[in-house]
Design a protein around this motif. Structure first.
Motif, PDB file in Angstrom:
ATOM      1  N   LYS A 107      -8.314  -5.891  -7.794  1.00 45.62           N
ATOM      2  CA  LYS A 107      -7.687  -6.042  -9.110  1.00 45.62           C
ATOM      3  C   LYS A 107      -7.348  -7.487  -9.430  1.00 45.62           C
ATOM      4  CE  LYS A 107      -4.650  -4.946  -5.841  1.00 45.62           C
ATOM      5  NZ  LYS A 107      -4.403  -3.899  -4.877  1.00 45.62           N
ATOM      6  N   SER A 162       1.972   1.553  -5.760  1.00 46.87           N
ATOM      7  CA  SER A 162       2.513   2.565  -4.847  1.00 46.87           C
ATOM      8  C   SER A 162       3.605   1.999  -3.959  1.00 46.87           C
ATOM      9  CB  SER A 162       1.396   3.106  -3.961  1.00 46.87           C
ATOM     10  OG  SER A 162       0.551   3.899  -4.723  1.00 46.87           O
ATOM     11  N   THR A 163       3.444   0.731  -3.565  1.00 47.24           N
ATOM     12  CA  THR A 163       4.452   0.132  -2.688  1.00 47.24           C
ATOM     13  C   THR A 163       5.823   0.182  -3.354  1.00 47.24           C
ATOM     14  OG1 THR A 163       2.809  -1.277  -1.675  1.00 47.24           O
ATOM     15  CG2 THR A 163       5.098  -2.010  -1.497  1.00 47.24           C
ATOM     16  N   TYR A 190       0.182   0.254   2.598  1.00 49.84           N
ATOM     17  CA  TYR A 190       0.228   0.357   1.137  1.00 49.84           C
ATOM     18  C   TYR A 190       0.366  -1.021   0.495  1.00 49.84           C
ATOM     19  CZ  TYR A 190       1.644   5.099   2.468  1.00 49.84           C
ATOM     20  OH  TYR A 190       1.714   6.337   3.037  1.00 49.84           O
ATOM     21  N   ALA A 191       1.132  -1.899   1.152  1.00 48.55           N
ATOM     22  CA  ALA A 191       1.472  -3.183   0.533  1.00 48.55           C
ATOM     23  C   ALA A 191       0.303  -4.165   0.619  1.00 48.55           C
ATOM     24  CB  ALA A 191       2.702  -3.766   1.215  1.00 48.55           C
ATOM     25  N   GLU A 192       0.328  -5.148  -0.274  1.00 51.18           N
ATOM     26  CA  GLU A 192      -0.642  -6.247  -0.215  1.00 51.18           C
ATOM     27  C   GLU A 192      -0.350  -7.101   1.013  1.00 51.18           C
ATOM     28  OE1 GLU A 192      -3.187  -6.589  -2.679  1.00 51.18           O
ATOM     29  OE2 GLU A 192      -2.361  -4.598  -2.904  1.00 51.18           O
ATOM     30  N   ASP A 203       1.159  -7.359  -8.811  1.00 56.27           N
ATOM     31  CA  ASP A 203       0.074  -6.399  -8.587  1.00 56.27           C
ATOM     32  C   ASP A 203      -0.007  -5.407  -9.757  1.00 56.27           C
ATOM     33  OD1 ASP A 203      -1.818  -4.974  -6.495  1.00 56.27           O
ATOM     34  OD2 ASP A 203      -0.490  -3.424  -7.273  1.00 56.27           O
ATOM     35  N   LYS A 207      -3.220  -4.861 -12.427  1.00 55.90           N
ATOM     36  CA  LYS A 207      -3.841  -3.581 -12.786  1.00 55.90           C
ATOM     37  C   LYS A 207      -3.714  -3.325 -14.290  1.00 55.90           C
ATOM     38  CE  LYS A 207      -2.964  -1.815  -8.153  1.00 55.90           C
ATOM     39  NZ  LYS A 207      -1.910  -1.281  -7.285  1.00 55.90           N
ATOM     40  N   GLY A 309      -1.880   6.349  -5.104  1.00 55.75           N
ATOM     41  CA  GLY A 309      -2.255   5.052  -5.654  1.00 55.75           C
ATOM     42  C   GLY A 309      -2.587   4.010  -4.621  1.00 55.75           C
TER      43      GLY A 309
HETATM   44  N1  HSE Z   1      -0.465  -2.770  -2.840  1.00 54.51           N
HETATM   45  C1  HSE Z   1      -1.066  -1.863  -3.743  1.00 54.51           C
HETATM   46  C2  HSE Z   1      -0.066  -0.782  -4.108  1.00 54.51           C
HETATM   47  C3  HSE Z   1      -2.293  -1.261  -3.116  1.00 54.51           C
HETATM   48  O1  HSE Z   1       0.945  -0.646  -3.418  1.00 54.51           O
HETATM   49  O2  HSE Z   1      -0.270  -0.088  -5.108  1.00 54.51           O
HETATM   50  C4  HSE Z   1      -3.149  -0.474  -4.058  1.00 54.51           C
HETATM   51  O3  HSE Z   1      -3.648  -1.268  -5.093  1.00 54.51           O
END
Ligand code: HSE
Length: 441
Positions: A107, A162-163, A190-192, A203, A207, A309
């Motif tokens: 993204k 989602s994070t 989940y996290a970047e 983030d 998106k 997500g």
């Molecule tokens: N870090 C992003 C989130 C991963 O938590 O949504 C998915 O794009």
């Protein structure tokens, strides 16, 4: 089903998402081939450390740490799941220049360099597909590109990160501290790589930039999206929101303010903010890593998409869906035909977020010894205020009075709240958060 010649894949990245892609295309090869006629062969995988042990079903000899070796390998499709805008941008642009289709989950790359990537795909006579770039496993790019084309989209909004949703749910329901919840989101994948991007709203803005560009038919610049993250939210507000029948979530919103025809610059309101969502609203019930997107089309009305997500397999589900679209030719046909990508849409016309009206939650916090008089004090201080209150809530345990206002511009609200606060003996700065009511409430 007639099986096609195997499609040779160059996989750039083999972390959380890449290993999920590997797991699906290797373990489900027969089933996918039977259903879609497509079989994938992974010939080369780019990683940063070839010596690291991995739980992926690829032979050791396919791994390389050299981007040029990946690009020089024999492949029909590049799948980019590295993330970021350095090596990812290089390999994507070089593959497209060589006429190879690209599937990407990136993204940030599309939000910051979308027009360049799409133009490179056109110049190379190929295509780029990116379902996994927004909201992981839930299909949203597909519906925007296909199912909703009859519509002029009026707004797109959602919980895209989602994070953040996981952190807010873990704080409120799991009793975790903010720091522990962020660490847990990192541990679970989940996290970047840098979770600041998640919690600061960056983030979500990436998106929103990608989705709103497609949905609203404008070339939106990432930097023009106003954003606030969850990093300064307080547990008190999450709790009080719940007492009042709201959930507090990080919401991204893109709204068309003028009914300009397609192809003309659109007046757009774009923002990412922690928002109180009324419990009857479709987005309010999404907890943990669930993301959700609500699209309002002028013909169809509201449509709603939700699902996981983030995470390895949910995101890989979207990547593999795109790989199949490329293999069957649908991705190329859509990319060639539709004039919705940033390289062929007009620049957006941005509305100043200070000019957009919303209802707001306003919290006044008092020192414990003032709590008997809190409500009378707020009523008195608010009496000549031009901003209307729709409801007022008192929490004596927290020593706070909360007002929900009628829709108001942030500029006017800020001045009004400062004036009220000037008449009160508060223990803290007032907190203001936008409110999303359920339709019709
Ligand atoms: N870090 C992003 C989130 C991963 O938590 O949504 C998915 O794009």
């Amino acid at each position: 089903m007639r099986e096609k010649k195997p499609l040779r894949v160059a996989l750039a990245g083999c972390g959380t998402v890449g290993s999920g892609v590997g797991e699906i295309i290797v373990n489900r090869a027969g089933e996918l081939a039977a259903r879609t006629g497509v079989r994938f062969e992974v010939g080369c995988v780019l990683v940063s450390d070839v010596t690291r042990k991995r739980e992926v079903p690829f032979p050791a000899e396919v791994f390389t740490d050299d981007p040029q070796a990946l690009l020089a390998s024999e492949y029909d499709l590049l799948v980019e799941v590295i993330g970021g805008t350095d090596i990812a941008r290089t390999v994507v642009l070089e593959a497209l220049a060589a006429g190879k289709p690209v599937v990407t989950a990136n993204k940030a790359l599309l939000a910051l360099h979308g027009a360049e990537v799409y133009a490179a795909a056109r110049a190379g006579g190929t295509c780029v597909a990116f379902e996994a770039s927004c909201a992981g496993g839930l299909p949203i790019i597909g519906p925007l590109l296909r199912g909703l084309q009859a519509n002029r989209v009026r707004s797109i909004m959602g919980i895209f990160n989602s994070t953040c949703n996981f952190v807010l749910t873990s704080m409120l329901d799991g009793g975790m501290s903010y720091g522990d919840a962020v660490q847990e989101a990192q541990r679970l994948g989940y996290a970047e790589a840098d979770p600041t991007l998640d919690v600061s709203g960056g983030d979500t803005a990436h998106k929103l930039c990608v989705l709103a560009s497609l949905a609203l038919g404008s070339n939106i610049e990432y930097e023009r999206i106003a954003r606030r993250g969850i990093d300064r939210l307080q547990l008190t507000d999450l709790r009080i929101a719940r007492e009042m029948g709201y959930s507090c979530k990080l919401v991204g919103i893109g709204r068309r303010l003028t009914p300009a025809p397609t192809g003309q610059p659109q007046q757009l309101y774009l923002a990412v903010r922690p928002t109180l969502i009324h419990c009857d609203h479709l987005l309010a019930g999404l907890s943990g890593t669930r993301s959700g997107v609500l699209v309002d089309g002028d013909v169809v009305g509201e449509t709603f998409y939700s699902g996981s997500g983030a995470g390895s397999l949910p995101t890989a589900s979207a990547v593999v869906a795109d790989m199949i679209e490329v293999a069957t030719g649908s991705a190329q046909a859509t990319f060639n035909q539709l004039c919705v990508y940033n390289d062929c849409t007009p620049p957006a016309d941005y509305v100043d977020p200070e000019e957009a009206e919303d209802s707001y939650y306003v919290r006044f916090s008092f020192a414990p010894h003032r709590r008997a008089d809190m409500l009378a004090d707020v009523d008195h201080a608010w009496r000549d205020n031009p901003v209307k209150r729709l409801q007022t809530h008192v929490s004596r345990d927290d020593h706070v009075v909360v007002a929900i206002t009628a829709p108001v511009k942030p500029k006017l609200l800020g001045a009004a709240v400062r004036s009220v606060a000037g008449h009160l003996q508060l223990s803290d700065e007032p907190v203001m958060l936008p409110v999303l009511e359920a339709r019709g409430s």
